[in-house]
Each structure stands twice: as C-alpha cells, then as structure tokens.
Design a protein around this motif. Structure first.
Motif, PDB file in Angstrom:
ATOM      1  N   GLU A 158      -0.616  -1.968  12.208  1.00 30.25           N
ATOM      2  CA  GLU A 158      -1.470  -1.382  10.455  1.00 30.25           C
ATOM      3  C   GLU A 158      -2.914  -2.392  10.394  1.00 30.25           C
ATOM      4  OE1 GLU A 158       0.452   0.678   9.119  1.00 30.25           O
ATOM      5  OE2 GLU A 158       2.005   0.224   9.227  1.00 30.25           O
TER       6      GLU A 158
ATOM      7  N   LEU B 285       3.281   8.962   1.050  1.00 29.56           N
ATOM      8  CA  LEU B 285       2.965   7.524   1.122  1.00 29.56           C
ATOM      9  C   LEU B 285       1.842   7.089   0.824  1.00 29.56           C
ATOM     10  CD1 LEU B 285       4.277   7.478   5.086  1.00 29.56           C
ATOM     11  CD2 LEU B 285       5.550   7.263   3.342  1.00 29.56           C
ATOM     12  N   TYR B 286       0.755   8.518   0.889  1.00 29.47           N
ATOM     13  CA  TYR B 286      -0.416   7.921  -0.095  1.00 29.47           C
ATOM     14  C   TYR B 286      -0.468   9.337  -0.988  1.00 29.47           C
ATOM     15  CZ  TYR B 286      -1.224  10.717   4.067  1.00 29.47           C
ATOM     16  OH  TYR B 286      -0.485  11.594   5.300  1.00 29.47           O
TER      17      TYR B 286
ATOM     18  N   GLN C 255      11.503  10.237  11.068  1.00 30.37           N
ATOM     19  CA  GLN C 255      10.805   9.495  10.883  1.00 30.37           C
ATOM     20  C   GLN C 255      11.153   8.407   9.329  1.00 30.37           C
ATOM     21  OE1 GLN C 255       6.693   8.988   8.822  1.00 30.37           O
ATOM     22  NE2 GLN C 255       5.684   8.069  10.529  1.00 30.37           N
TER      23      GLN C 255
ATOM     24  N   MET D 130      -4.012   1.295   9.649  1.00 29.25           N
ATOM     25  CA  MET D 130      -5.291   1.736   8.476  1.00 29.25           C
ATOM     26  C   MET D 130      -6.148   1.459   8.685  1.00 29.25           C
ATOM     27  SD  MET D 130      -2.447   1.877   5.289  1.00 29.25           S
ATOM     28  CE  MET D 130      -1.442   0.216   6.064  1.00 29.25           C
TER      29      MET D 130
ATOM     30  N   TYR E 219       0.806  -0.941   0.266  1.00 29.63           N
ATOM     31  CA  TYR E 219       0.006  -0.050   0.607  1.00 29.63           C
ATOM     32  C   TYR E 219       1.308   1.389  -0.189  1.00 29.63           C
ATOM     33  CZ  TYR E 219       1.273  -0.541   4.864  1.00 29.63           C
ATOM     34  OH  TYR E 219       2.468  -1.348   6.031  1.00 29.63           O
TER      35      TYR E 219
ATOM     36  N   PRO F  89      -7.474   7.170   7.664  1.00 33.74           N
ATOM     37  CA  PRO F  89      -7.436   6.450   7.564  1.00 33.74           C
ATOM     38  C   PRO F  89      -6.304   6.070   5.613  1.00 33.74           C
ATOM     39  CG  PRO F  89      -7.567   8.188   6.537  1.00 33.74           C
ATOM     40  CD  PRO F  89      -7.406   8.695   7.759  1.00 33.74           C
ATOM     41  N   PHE F  90      -7.162   5.027   5.250  1.00 31.26           N
ATOM     42  CA  PHE F  90      -6.117   4.012   4.176  1.00 31.26           C
ATOM     43  C   PHE F  90      -6.459   5.184   3.025  1.00 31.26           C
ATOM     44  CE2 PHE F  90      -6.568   1.906  -0.002  1.00 31.26           C
ATOM     45  CZ  PHE F  90      -5.351   1.392  -0.444  1.00 31.26           C
ATOM     46  N   ILE F  91      -5.386   5.564   2.096  1.00 39.88           N
ATOM     47  CA  ILE F  91      -5.539   6.089   1.222  1.00 39.88           C
ATOM     48  C   ILE F  91      -4.531   5.531  -0.011  1.00 39.88           C
ATOM     49  CG2 ILE F  91      -5.506   8.360  -0.478  1.00 39.88           C
ATOM     50  CD1 ILE F  91      -5.459   9.305   3.168  1.00 39.88           C
TER      51      ILE F  91
HETATM   52  N1  5AD Z   1      -2.720   5.082   3.276  1.00 37.81           N
HETATM   53  C1  5AD Z   1      -2.876   5.470   4.390  1.00 37.81           C
HETATM   54  N2  5AD Z   1      -1.682   5.137   5.301  1.00 37.81           N
HETATM   55  C2  5AD Z   1      -1.204   4.516   4.748  1.00 37.81           C
HETATM   56  N3  5AD Z   1       0.829   4.508   5.252  1.00 37.81           N
HETATM   57  C3  5AD Z   1       1.883   3.896   4.394  1.00 37.81           C
HETATM   58  N4  5AD Z   1       0.594   4.017   3.752  1.00 37.81           N
HETATM   59  C4  5AD Z   1      -0.508   3.847   3.075  1.00 37.81           C
HETATM   60  C5  5AD Z   1      -1.687   4.478   2.695  1.00 37.81           C
HETATM   61  N5  5AD Z   1      -1.448   4.173   1.357  1.00 37.81           N
HETATM   62  C6  5AD Z   1       0.583   4.889   6.422  1.00 37.81           C
HETATM   63  C7  5AD Z   1       0.957   3.555   7.531  1.00 37.81           C
HETATM   64  C8  5AD Z   1       2.460   3.336   8.489  1.00 37.81           C
HETATM   65  C9  5AD Z   1       2.855   5.340   8.256  1.00 37.81           C
HETATM   66  C10 5AD Z   1       3.869   6.148   8.680  1.00 37.81           C
HETATM   67  O1  5AD Z   1       2.004   5.547   7.101  1.00 37.81           O
HETATM   68  O2  5AD Z   1      -0.382   3.013   8.385  1.00 37.81           O
HETATM   69  O3  5AD Z   1       2.746   2.903   9.627  1.00 37.81           O
END
Ligand code: 5AD
Length: 370
Positions: A155, A323-324, A97, A194, A59, A224-226
């Motif tokens: 996670e 990261l997203y 980080q 997430m 992700y 939120p997951f993105i």
């Molecule tokens: N969406 C949301 N959170 C994310 N992370 C990494 N990729 C994504 C994503 N696509 C978060 C993870 C990681 C943190 C540093 O960033 O939870 O632990």
C-alpha cells in the motif's frame, strides 16, 4: 544506466510536468517492456469471492465498519463456474481475491476451492491469491493446494504513511513479514501501492519503487488512490491541482490529493519508472486507472504494463465489491468485459497471450536457478 536510477532520479521522473518529457518516459518504458517481456498481454480473470473483511483500512469501501455494502460470500459452485468460464475462454490464469479473514472455516474453504480448480483445469489455470495477511501455515497450505502466485500490496512502503491510512491495530512490520514469508515459501510474489494518497510525497513513491526491488517482486499491481465517500479517508480528502510543480508532497497540503488527470499521470509515471527500473517483471494495468479515464488501462499498457485483470465476478455481486468510488464495469458481465478488453488491447498494438500462464521472465529465471 543503473547508476542513473538513484532515488532522486526516480522522484524527478515522477515530478515531470512537461508533456513531451512525460510521453518520452512512457515511450522508453514501452520499449523496455517489448524487449524484456514481449508483445503479449496476459489476462488474469479476477473472482471477487467475498466482501467480508476483518480489517478496517481507512480508505477501503469494504472495510468492516462500512455498513452499506451487502455482505456476500460466493459458494464453491459459483467460484468453480467462474473458473471454468475463464478456462473455456482461453484465460491462462485467474485471481482469487476477497476481504481478509483468518478463521479456519475460511482457510479450509479456500484450500478446497484451490484444489478443486486445480483438478478441474488439470493444472492449466494459473492461480494467483489475493487474500490478505495470513500466518505462514495458511500460506503454506494454500501453496500446497495449488496457489502459486500471491498478491499483497504494501500500500505504501513508508511506515509513517502506512500508519496514517490504517487503524492502530494494523502493523506495517507484519505486512512486510508476510511478503517475506510468501517469497520464502516459493510463491511468485506480487505487491503494489496506492498512488496519490493524502500525505504522500514524491520521495515516498520513489522509495516504493526501490522497495519493489528490495523484496524481489515478480509482479506489481498498483493504481491511483480513489476516494470512497463512505470511508474516513475518502470523506476527508479533496482533490486539488498541484500548482507548486516540484514540491515535495504529491498534493499541496495534507488532506488534499491531486486532481484526477494528475493522479492518473502520476500512476502512469509510476508504471513507467517501475518498468524501466525492474524490466522483466509483470506489471498490471489496474482497473482503478479506468476509474479516472475511460482509456486508463490502455494508457497503462502504453506506459509499460503487460497484464490486464478482467473482472469475472457475477454482475449481481459487483456493486457490493466497491473498494473505491466510480469503479468501472459494475453493470457488465464477464463476456462483455472480455470482448471490450480484447478490443482495447488490440487498439494499442498488443496480442493476448491466451492459453498460457504468462509468468514473468523474472519469475521463470528464479525458478530455473533454484
Ligand atoms: N483507492 C484505490 N485503491 C484501493 N484499494 C482499496 N481501497 C482503495 C481506494 N480507495 C486497493 C488496495 C488493496 C487493493 C485490493 O485495492 O491497494 O490492496
């Protein structure tokens, strides 16, 4: 009250669809926050010091297989400059980080940087590390150097789901073990999940909240997951509205995720139930909330969060630490971020806890009972 907090009850809170009931949940959590951790919001200035990563999480935008980001590592001087800026602006704490690396060069570089920051600030700057999975010796070296909080998200606490969103060489057991080692070594422990992942169920999320209690966390950073278009999981997911309402899964079918507004609500509900369940810990209103709404972080504070992590990374590196997708503040400087966040925090009735580490009452109690 405690007995009302069964896993089923937590899952029911997460499933709430009625607007008035959701707002009531947030109001309850806000009150519990004021009673247990007070009215101050603490800044943790985050320095994203390198996007080099040995991991390949399905992700994450800086996974090692993604050839698109320009790989960078900040120099010791650049990191120290950012830390000095944080101190001069009254920040009580910073977060270091980066992508995950375990080689001795990286480990000793970080050790030196931690020591330098401790000396430079005379111990006044709290230091949270968010540098992934390491062995016990490395964690111990960084602790001795002056790191005292560690953020490592689980996670998801579901082993099954963890396996689905990571390549086969990533171990759930190893991750849990890292959390236990960090706690044993005396770090204030932070984790998180997430929210709104493909395959995720309401029961998974309720189990996450129970997991936080089980490993005795002091702090939570979750969001939120993105989807990130250049990742396998991000490219495969489609956002749809959850029309079934009380279904077991967060989204109707496997590779779907809830639409932005529902995912944001779900993340806010997770903040609220975590505040109601654990009460005296620190909970961050994470930047990812703001990728889904311009006022995402304010909403996080209103739902029970009490920590904000302004980005201190130099503007020139920000675009390579995505990261997203839709990560906010990419074109901003640290000055702009501070001023903007100050305004946002005041707008929801909080004061900023400048010049203090801002440890959670939970962590302080544990320290005094050691
Ligand atoms: N969406 C949301 N959170 C994310 N992370 C990494 N990729 C994504 C994503 N696509 C978060 C993870 C990681 C943190 C540093 O960033 O939870 O632990």
């Amino acid at each position: 009250m405690a007995e009302t907090f069964s896993k089923e009850y937590i899952a029911d809170c997460l499933r709430l669809k009625d607007r008035a009931a959701i707002e009531q949940l947030f109001t309850d959590a806000y009150k519990v926050k004021l009673a247990h951790v007070g009215n101050a919001v603490y800044f943790r200035g985050i320095i994203e010091l390198s996007n080099r990563c040995r991991k390949d999480c399905l992700y994450c935008g800086i996974r090692r297989s993604n050839a698109k980001p320009r790989r960078y590592s900040m120099s010791r001087e650049e990191i120290l400059t950012a830390a000095k800026w944080a101190l001069s602006r009254g920040f009580g704490s910073i977060v270091l980080q980066s992508g995950e690396r375990n080689d001795e060069g990286f480990v000793s570089f970080i050790e030196g940087v931690i020591r330098d920051i401790r000396e430079m600030s005379g111990g006044r700057l709290g230091m949270t590390l968010s540098l992934g999975e390491q062995n016990e010796e490395t964690y111990a070296r960084w602790f001795r150097a002056g790191g005292h909080r560690y953020l490592l998200r689980i996670e998801t606490s579901s082993r099954d789901l963890y396996c689905k969103i990571h390549p086969a060489d990533h171990s759930y057991a190893e991750r849990v073990n890292c959390l236990r080692v960090l706690k044993k070594l005396g770090y204030q422990l932070g984790t998180g999940v997430m929210i709104g992942l493909p395959f995720q169920t309401y029961d998974d999320l309720a189990a996450d909240v129970e997991f936080f209690r089980e490993i005795d966390v002091d702090m939570i950073g979750m969001g939120p997951f993105i989807a990130h278009a250049d990742t396998p999981l991000g490219a495969a997911t489609v956002a749809t509205s959850d029309l079934t309402g009380r279904s077991a899964t967060v989204a109707p079918s496997d590779l779907t995720i809830p639409v932005a507004a529902e995912r944001l609500d779900l993340a806010l509900k997770m903040i609220a139930v975590t505040r109601l369940y654990l009460r005296d810990i620190n909970i961050a209103a994470t930047t990812a909330l703001q990728a889904l709404s311009p006022i995402g972080r304010e909403l996080g504070l209103k739902a029970g969060a009490n920590i904000i992590m302004p980005i201190l990374t130099e503007t020139k590196y920000r675009g390579d630490y995505k990261l997203y997708d839709n990560k906010p503040c990419l074109d901003d400087s640290a000055e702009v971020c501070q001023a903007c966040l100050e305004r946002r925090i005041k707008s929801v009735g909080h004061v900023i806890g400048y010049g203090q580490w801002g440890d959670s009452p939970h962590a302080l109690r544990q320290r005094s009972s050691r």
